[in-house]
Design a protein around this motif. Sequence first.
Motif, PDB file in Angstrom:
ATOM      1  N   LEU A 155      33.929   2.951   4.402  1.00  0.00           N
ATOM      2  CA  LEU A 155      33.278   3.768   5.430  1.00  0.00           C
ATOM      3  C   LEU A 155      32.688   5.044   4.823  1.00  0.00           C
ATOM      4  O   LEU A 155      31.601   5.468   5.212  1.00  0.00           O
ATOM      5  CB  LEU A 155      34.270   4.091   6.546  1.00  0.00           C
ATOM      6  N   GLU A 156      33.399   5.643   3.876  1.00  0.00           N
ATOM      7  CA  GLU A 156      32.860   6.826   3.190  1.00  0.00           C
ATOM      8  C   GLU A 156      31.594   6.487   2.411  1.00  0.00           C
ATOM      9  O   GLU A 156      30.628   7.253   2.414  1.00  0.00           O
ATOM     10  CB  GLU A 156      33.906   7.410   2.244  1.00  0.00           C
ATOM     11  N   GLN A 157      31.574   5.338   1.750  1.00  0.00           N
ATOM     12  CA  GLN A 157      30.393   4.925   0.996  1.00  0.00           C
ATOM     13  C   GLN A 157      29.186   4.730   1.899  1.00  0.00           C
ATOM     14  O   GLN A 157      28.046   4.837   1.449  1.00  0.00           O
ATOM     15  CB  GLN A 157      30.678   3.644   0.226  1.00  0.00           C
ATOM     16  N   ARG A 158      29.432   4.461   3.157  1.00  0.00           N
ATOM     17  CA  ARG A 158      28.335   4.275   4.104  1.00  0.00           C
ATOM     18  C   ARG A 158      27.946   5.568   4.807  1.00  0.00           C
ATOM     19  O   ARG A 158      27.055   5.580   5.635  1.00  0.00           O
ATOM     20  CB  ARG A 158      28.705   3.187   5.102  1.00  0.00           C
ATOM     21  N   GLY A 159      28.654   6.656   4.487  1.00  0.00           N
ATOM     22  CA  GLY A 159      28.237   7.957   4.987  1.00  0.00           C
ATOM     23  C   GLY A 159      29.168   8.645   5.965  1.00  0.00           C
ATOM     24  O   GLY A 159      28.910   9.784   6.368  1.00  0.00           O
ATOM     25  N   PHE A 160      30.240   7.990   6.386  1.00  0.00           N
ATOM     26  CA  PHE A 160      31.172   8.631   7.308  1.00  0.00           C
ATOM     27  C   PHE A 160      32.042   9.644   6.569  1.00  0.00           C
ATOM     28  O   PHE A 160      32.301   9.522   5.374  1.00  0.00           O
ATOM     29  CB  PHE A 160      32.081   7.592   7.977  1.00  0.00           C
TER      30      PHE A 160
ATOM     31  N   ALA B   6      21.773   8.944  10.298  1.00  0.00           N
ATOM     32  CA  ALA B   6      21.080   9.467  11.473  1.00  0.00           C
ATOM     33  C   ALA B   6      22.032   9.997  12.547  1.00  0.00           C
ATOM     34  O   ALA B   6      21.595  10.660  13.490  1.00  0.00           O
ATOM     35  CB  ALA B   6      20.189   8.377  12.068  1.00  0.00           C
ATOM     36  N   LEU B   7      23.326   9.733  12.418  1.00  0.00           N
ATOM     37  CA  LEU B   7      24.288  10.204  13.409  1.00  0.00           C
ATOM     38  C   LEU B   7      24.442  11.717  13.323  1.00  0.00           C
ATOM     39  O   LEU B   7      24.531  12.275  12.230  1.00  0.00           O
ATOM     40  CB  LEU B   7      25.656   9.558  13.176  1.00  0.00           C
ATOM     41  N   PRO B   8      24.502  12.396  14.467  1.00  0.00           N
ATOM     42  CA  PRO B   8      24.674  13.853  14.428  1.00  0.00           C
ATOM     43  C   PRO B   8      26.077  14.266  13.961  1.00  0.00           C
ATOM     44  O   PRO B   8      26.253  15.331  13.382  1.00  0.00           O
ATOM     45  CB  PRO B   8      24.423  14.286  15.868  1.00  0.00           C
ATOM     46  N   ASP B   9      27.072  13.434  14.213  1.00  0.00           N
ATOM     47  CA  ASP B   9      28.454  13.725  13.812  1.00  0.00           C
ATOM     48  C   ASP B   9      29.012  12.485  13.127  1.00  0.00           C
ATOM     49  O   ASP B   9      29.127  11.423  13.741  1.00  0.00           O
ATOM     50  CB  ASP B   9      29.290  14.088  15.041  1.00  0.00           C
ATOM     51  N   LYS B  10      29.357  12.607  11.877  1.00  0.00           N
ATOM     52  CA  LYS B  10      29.789  11.460  11.075  1.00  0.00           C
ATOM     53  C   LYS B  10      31.311  11.396  10.894  1.00  0.00           C
ATOM     54  O   LYS B  10      31.812  10.610  10.122  1.00  0.00           O
ATOM     55  CB  LYS B  10      29.105  11.497   9.707  1.00  0.00           C
TER      56      LYS B  10
ATOM     57  N   MET C 198      15.772  -4.730  10.260  1.00  0.00           N
ATOM     58  CA  MET C 198      16.956  -4.018  10.704  1.00  0.00           C
ATOM     59  C   MET C 198      17.341  -2.977   9.644  1.00  0.00           C
ATOM     60  O   MET C 198      17.305  -3.238   8.457  1.00  0.00           O
ATOM     61  CB  MET C 198      18.097  -5.016  10.922  1.00  0.00           C
ATOM     62  N   ALA C 199      17.728  -1.799  10.107  1.00  0.00           N
ATOM     63  CA  ALA C 199      18.077  -0.703   9.206  1.00  0.00           C
ATOM     64  C   ALA C 199      19.407  -0.970   8.518  1.00  0.00           C
ATOM     65  O   ALA C 199      20.304  -1.596   9.070  1.00  0.00           O
ATOM     66  CB  ALA C 199      18.147   0.595   9.986  1.00  0.00           C
ATOM     67  N   ASP C 200      19.522  -0.471   7.308  1.00  0.00           N
ATOM     68  CA  ASP C 200      20.775  -0.533   6.564  1.00  0.00           C
ATOM     69  C   ASP C 200      21.804   0.335   7.292  1.00  0.00           C
ATOM     70  O   ASP C 200      21.463   1.371   7.859  1.00  0.00           O
ATOM     71  CB  ASP C 200      20.516  -0.009   5.148  1.00  0.00           C
ATOM     72  N   ILE C 201      23.073  -0.065   7.253  1.00  0.00           N
ATOM     73  CA  ILE C 201      24.122   0.673   7.962  1.00  0.00           C
ATOM     74  C   ILE C 201      24.197   2.121   7.482  1.00  0.00           C
ATOM     75  O   ILE C 201      24.418   3.033   8.277  1.00  0.00           O
ATOM     76  CB  ILE C 201      25.492  -0.039   7.854  1.00  0.00           C
ATOM     77  N   SER C 202      23.972   2.353   6.196  1.00  0.00           N
ATOM     78  CA  SER C 202      24.011   3.718   5.674  1.00  0.00           C
ATOM     79  C   SER C 202      22.922   4.578   6.303  1.00  0.00           C
ATOM     80  O   SER C 202      23.133   5.766   6.566  1.00  0.00           O
ATOM     81  CB  SER C 202      23.872   3.708   4.153  1.00  0.00           C
TER      82      SER C 202
END
Length: 83
Positions: free
Chosen positions: A33-38, A10-14, A1-5
């Motif tokens: 949430l910011e640490q995970r890329g949002f 991979a999301l087009p809009d974060k 399973m992929a890491d949440i980050s």
Amino acid sequence: MADISELVAALPDKTLLLLDDDAPLRTRLGRALEQRGFVVTLAASVAEALALLRANTPPAHAVLDMRLEDGTGLKVVEAVRDA
């Protein structure tokens, strides 16, 4: 399973709106949430969230408290959908 980050990357809009009237929780959750890329925008009330929605492009994601002093997170859901 992929890491949440990796999944977030991979999301087009974060963009994400985080609405909660509990300041310590809002801050901690926002940082996590910011640490995970949002790209997080914080709001402490329904009124603040609605003002942010009027002033900015609607976020792709939202984490909303459902019971707030000035209303419910459902009002923000409607505003995001309408925007």
